[in-house]
Design a protein around this motif. Sequence first.
Motif, PDB file in Angstrom:
ATOM      1  N   TRP A 120      -8.765  -2.704  -3.447  1.00  0.00           N
ATOM      2  CA  TRP A 120      -9.436  -2.509  -2.166  1.00  0.00           C
ATOM      3  C   TRP A 120      -9.543  -3.807  -1.368  1.00  0.00           C
ATOM      4  N   ARG A 123      -5.998  -5.439  -0.557  1.00  0.00           N
ATOM      5  CA  ARG A 123      -5.003  -4.425  -0.208  1.00  0.00           C
ATOM      6  C   ARG A 123      -3.883  -4.969   0.657  1.00  0.00           C
ATOM      7  N   ARG A 142     -11.803   2.276  -3.340  1.00  0.00           N
ATOM      8  CA  ARG A 142     -12.621   1.231  -3.975  1.00  0.00           C
ATOM      9  C   ARG A 142     -13.364   1.763  -5.188  1.00  0.00           C
TER      10      ARG A 142
END
Length: 160
Positions: A120, A123, A142
């Motif tokens: 997350w 990314r 996430r």
Amino acid sequence: KQIADTRHGLGYIIGDEGSGSYYGKKLLAWYLYKILPEELGNAFNEAYNLDKEAIIKKVYKDANPNVFLASFATFLSEHSGHPFIQDMIYNGMSDFFNTNVLSYEESKKVPVHFVGSIAWYFRDILLKVADEKHITVGNIIRKPVTGLADYFLKGGKMPV
């Protein structure tokens, strides 16, 4: 819908490429070897004030060393703009793709989804590595609990 093959999950000591503990091991080793650029080494020392003995104790004697190692992901996130950290994350993501994604031939044919804080928060680097390796990225989530709760709230059932 169905798990057909699972050959990974070697844990944080042997594997876990691209995970928080993987990056924590790298960061601590490079800190102790004094490989970190001076400004990162100083920032790390200021944030954690850990010496070699304390690190060795937490990794080899205390409970849950993987959690201790993964806790340094915060430091990486806070310094994610530094080229040294960007290279570290990029190399770890590349290792992850090579061992955990590309070893499945289906990865070139279907979208690959990612779960967890590392995917997350980093990314942008994950997407770059995926693109270079010709992998289509699906969802980046996430916290998996959010999707699971939504699944069950919409009437999903546990597999039998």
